[in-house]
Design a protein around this motif. Structure first.
Motif, short mmCIF file in Angstrom:
data_model
loop_
_atom_site.label_atom_id
_atom_site.label_comp_id
_atom_site.label_asym_id
_atom_site.label_seq_id
_atom_site.Cartn_x
_atom_site.Cartn_y
_atom_site.Cartn_z
N GLU A 46 0.82 -1.20 0.00
CA GLU A 46 0.00 0.00 0.00
C GLU A 46 0.86 1.26 0.00
O GLU A 46 0.62 2.19 -0.78
CB GLU A 46 -0.92 0.01 1.22
CG GLU A 46 -1.83 1.23 1.28
CD GLU A 46 -2.74 1.24 2.49
OE1 GLU A 46 -3.34 2.30 2.78
OE2 GLU A 46 -2.84 0.20 3.18
N ALA A 47 1.89 1.28 0.85
CA ALA A 47 2.75 2.46 0.92
C ALA A 47 3.53 2.66 -0.37
O ALA A 47 3.67 3.79 -0.87
CB ALA A 47 3.71 2.33 2.10
N ASP A 211 28.89 4.63 1.91
CA ASP A 211 27.90 5.16 2.84
C ASP A 211 26.81 4.13 3.05
O ASP A 211 26.04 3.82 2.15
CB ASP A 211 27.31 6.46 2.28
CG ASP A 211 26.31 7.09 3.24
OD1 ASP A 211 26.26 6.65 4.40
OD2 ASP A 211 25.62 8.03 2.83
N THR A 212 26.76 3.55 4.26
CA THR A 212 25.76 2.54 4.59
C THR A 212 24.91 3.06 5.73
O THR A 212 25.42 3.50 6.75
CB THR A 212 26.42 1.21 4.99
OG1 THR A 212 27.24 0.76 3.92
CG2 THR A 212 25.37 0.16 5.29
N ASP A 213 23.62 2.99 5.54
CA ASP A 213 22.66 3.54 6.50
C ASP A 213 21.81 2.40 7.04
O ASP A 213 21.18 1.67 6.28
CB ASP A 213 21.79 4.58 5.79
CG ASP A 213 20.82 5.27 6.72
OD1 ASP A 213 21.05 5.22 7.94
OD2 ASP A 213 19.85 5.86 6.24
N VAL A 214 21.81 2.22 8.37
CA VAL A 214 21.02 1.18 9.02
C VAL A 214 19.91 1.85 9.82
O VAL A 214 20.19 2.70 10.67
CB VAL A 214 21.89 0.30 9.94
CG1 VAL A 214 21.03 -0.76 10.63
CG2 VAL A 214 23.00 -0.37 9.14
N GLN A 215 18.66 1.48 9.54
CA GLN A 215 17.51 2.07 10.21
C GLN A 215 16.59 0.97 10.72
O GLN A 215 16.64 -0.17 10.25
CB GLN A 215 16.71 2.98 9.26
CG GLN A 215 17.48 4.15 8.70
CD GLN A 215 16.60 5.03 7.84
OE1 GLN A 215 15.38 4.96 7.90
NE2 GLN A 215 17.21 5.86 7.01
N THR A 216 15.73 1.35 11.65
CA THR A 216 14.67 0.47 12.10
C THR A 216 13.35 1.22 11.98
O THR A 216 13.26 2.39 12.35
CB THR A 216 14.87 0.03 13.57
OG1 THR A 216 14.95 1.20 14.40
CG2 THR A 216 16.15 -0.78 13.72
N ILE A 217 12.33 0.54 11.43
CA ILE A 217 11.00 1.15 11.30
C ILE A 217 9.96 0.11 11.70
O ILE A 217 10.23 -1.10 11.69
CB ILE A 217 10.71 1.67 9.88
CG1 ILE A 217 10.65 0.52 8.88
CG2 ILE A 217 11.72 2.71 9.47
CD1 ILE A 217 10.15 0.95 7.51
N GLU A 218 8.76 0.58 12.04
CA GLU A 218 7.65 -0.32 12.34
C GLU A 218 6.93 -0.68 11.04
O GLU A 218 6.94 0.09 10.07
CB GLU A 218 6.68 0.33 13.31
CG GLU A 218 7.25 0.50 14.71
CD GLU A 218 6.20 1.04 15.68
OE1 GLU A 218 5.16 1.52 15.20
OE2 GLU A 218 6.44 0.97 16.89
N ASP A 219 6.30 -1.85 11.05
CA ASP A 219 5.63 -2.30 9.83
C ASP A 219 4.21 -1.75 9.77
O ASP A 219 3.23 -2.45 9.99
CB ASP A 219 5.63 -3.83 9.74
CG ASP A 219 4.95 -4.49 10.92
OD1 ASP A 219 4.77 -3.80 11.94
OD2 ASP A 219 4.58 -5.68 10.83
N SER A 223 4.92 4.58 8.27
CA SER A 223 6.37 4.45 8.37
C SER A 223 6.98 4.13 7.01
O SER A 223 8.01 4.71 6.61
CB SER A 223 6.74 3.37 9.38
OG SER A 223 6.36 3.74 10.68
N PHE A 224 6.36 3.21 6.27
CA PHE A 224 6.89 2.87 4.95
C PHE A 224 6.73 4.04 3.98
O PHE A 224 7.62 4.30 3.16
CB PHE A 224 6.18 1.63 4.40
CG PHE A 224 6.72 0.33 4.91
CD1 PHE A 224 8.02 -0.06 4.60
CD2 PHE A 224 5.95 -0.51 5.68
CE1 PHE A 224 8.54 -1.25 5.07
CE2 PHE A 224 6.45 -1.70 6.15
CZ PHE A 224 7.76 -2.09 5.85
N GLU A 225 5.62 4.76 4.06
CA GLU A 225 5.44 5.92 3.18
C GLU A 225 6.54 6.95 3.40
O GLU A 225 7.11 7.49 2.45
CB GLU A 225 4.07 6.56 3.43
CG GLU A 225 2.94 5.93 2.66
CD GLU A 225 1.66 6.73 2.79
OE1 GLU A 225 1.71 7.88 3.27
OE2 GLU A 225 0.60 6.20 2.42
#
Length: 529
Positions: A46-47, A211-219, A223-225
């Motif tokens: 959806e996002a 350049d490496t970026d590590v993130q955490t997001i909720e499903d 958040s995905f948008e």
């Protein structure tokens, strides 16, 4: 792949000379071995569909020039070879339908080299696509890879660092690893989620000098948008976008020498998408007179450097909101890679000091846009003025401010101190019945824009309507295109999957039938045989 299609009207309004060469291509790799893939799949699709319908509908140069999508099961599978996003929404929707149809949780074991293989294959496809389009004058030479996974981000970094040591990473600008966290409970349908609208916090990790970026997001969808909407920002760091010029002697402007200026090097970032770029006014009636404005520079990277000279300081309470107009833009210290590290650090400290001092004094700044080039005396330039507002976020807000020529006369009666109770009573009662929120959260409001844009993208174009019925293309793609999108390069050498339980991978030998370079692919396949 066809060259970029730009209508003659937009070509006059938005010059295409390297206007979006700074925007990287995108590879999205989705690890579907997550135990919570059932929920993640629905919110992710959806996002992704919502954000890509925006990218397809925005007028002007491409915000997301090229996109490729992989899924990782037992091994990698290319659902979408590199496509020009702006002209491929139907193909993108087919790809998202493929993603939705994938088997759900518990079907695939975690681990394996599928993510690494997808990274390698994506880079190989991008390299071949670049060779194919080089003759057409394409200047896009970098790609960013986003990996969505439920595995530990730091563990995946170690795995990638080990496996990619011998891989050519010259074209890879950034590698982004998103660790998706499962929520403890799901909100009922129709209940808005109170989430911050800003980008999720991240950690930068050095891997192979990249350049490496590590993130955490909720499903969840929001958040995905917000993750995918970062693709719509200007990602060019080849040069700073704006110089903010202040008198070197502080704010005592009358005593400071005009030739001695303090320069803060800044970048601009959009806070909102301009609705005019999504509506009917973006069909060639755009304001070509605004080409030199800050709004144009922030939305579409310009080749020229802009300068704002501060002319006055203003008390915050003395600025009326009615004289501010246009969309707000965020000014922040530049991240231009061509500047020395010491200069970047000094510039950032000076910028933060300015924000702090303005907040302490309760000041705003009035600035005018300096002409880019020295013009002949007979060429009269219309000057633009802006208000610069400090904030607690170590950024400055920039908004255009009205000048004498634009101001209309207005006379308003003074507000009476007292009103009869028969009038105040009903008004007070009406106000008391309203729900009160401490802060305004735009995430709580929707206006059906996504649905409107998707419906608009499905409508036949004027060119299709003008064609005779027997010459019109079918509304639905032929069956061979309804199936899996075919990759454009030969697959990487890999061990065969132990079990093919569900579907054969799309990245296989017969996927090279529509290769951009058939002769090279034939030679490659002969080697594999």
């Amino acid at each position: 792949m066809n060259s970029r299609k730009v209508t003659s009207e937009l070509r006059r309004g938005f010059p295409a000379t390297k206007a979006h060469s700074q925007q990287p291509s995108r590879i999205l790799i989705v690890d579907v071995t997550s135990p919570s893939w059932t929920n993640t799949c629905s919110v992710l699709c959806e996002a992704l569909e919502n954000v890509l319908c925006l990218a397809c509908s925005l007028a002007g140069p491409y915000r997301v020039p090229l996109l490729s999508l992989y899924v990782v099961q037992y091994q990698q599978e290319c659902l979408l070879p590199f496509m020009q996003v702006k002209e491929s929404f139907a193909r993108i929707q087919t790809c998202i339908s493929e993603l939705r149809s994938l088997p759900r949780e518990g079907c695939f074991p975690q681990g394996g080299n599928g993510v690494v293989q997808a990274v390698q294959d994506g880079l190989q496809q991008f390299k071949q696509y670049g060779r194919h389009t080089a003759a057409g004058g394409s200047t896009n030479s970098s790609v960013e890879i986003t990996i969505l996974t439920s595995q530990s981000g730091k563990e995946m970094v170690k795995q990638l660092e080990k496996k990619l040591r011998d891989v050519d990473l010259v074209s890879l600008r950034r590698l982004q690893i998103i660790e998706v966290l499962k929520r403890d409970f799901l909100e009922p349908e129709g209940v808005e989620q109170s989430l911050p609208a800003e980008e999720p916090s991240s950690d930068d990790i050095a891997i192979l000098g990249m350049d490496t970026d590590v993130q955490t997001i909720e499903d969840n969808v929001i958040s995905f948008e917000m993750l995918f909407k970062t693709w719509l920002h200007d990602h060019g760091t080849d040069r700073e976008q704006l110089h903010l010029l202040l008198p070197s002697g502080g704010f005592s402007y009358a005593t400071a020498a005009k030739s001695s200026l303090m320069c803060l090097k800044c970048d601009l970032q959009e806070r909102l998408l301009d609705p005019a770029l999504l509506s009917g006014t973006a069909d060639g009636t755009m304001r070509t007179a605004d080409m030199n404005s800050l709004c144009h520079m922030a939305a579409w990277p310009a080749t020229a450097l802009y300068k704002l000279r501060v002319v006055k300081a203003l008390k915050s309470e003395g600025v009326c909101e009615s004289v501010l107009y246009g969309l707000p833009f965020i000014m922040k210290p530049t991240s231009c890679w061509q500047l020395d590290w010491d200069e970047l650090e000094t510039n950032q400290h000076s910028f933060h000091a300015l924000c702090h001092s303005l907040l302490k004094r309760n000041w705003m700044l009035l600035a005018k846009c300096e002409p880019q080039n020295s013009s002949p005396s007979w060429n009269i330039m219309v000057q633009s003025y802006y208000i610069i507002v400090p904030s607690d976020s170590a950024t400055l807000l920039v908004k255009a401010v009205a000048v004498r020529e634009l101001l209309l006369p207005s006379t308003f009666p003074a507000l009476l101190a007292e009103h009869p109770e028969r009038v105040c009573g009903p008004v007070e009662s009406a106000l008391n019945s309203l729900e009160v929120e401490v802060t305004y959260n735009p995430l709580h409001l929707k206006n059906n824009l996504y649905k409107y844009l998707k419906n608009k993208l499905h409508r036949p174009t004027q060119r299709q309507l003008a064609q005779p019925r027997d010459q019109r293309p079918e509304r639905h793609q032929p069956k061979q295109h309804q199936s899996r999108a075919k990759a454009t390069v030969a697959p990487l050498l890999m061990a065969p999957s132990p079990v093919q339980m569900f579907r054969p991978a799309a990245v296989r030998r017969d996927s090279c039938e529509q290769s951009f370079l058939p002769e090279e692919d034939d030679e490659f396949l002969q080697v594999l045989q």
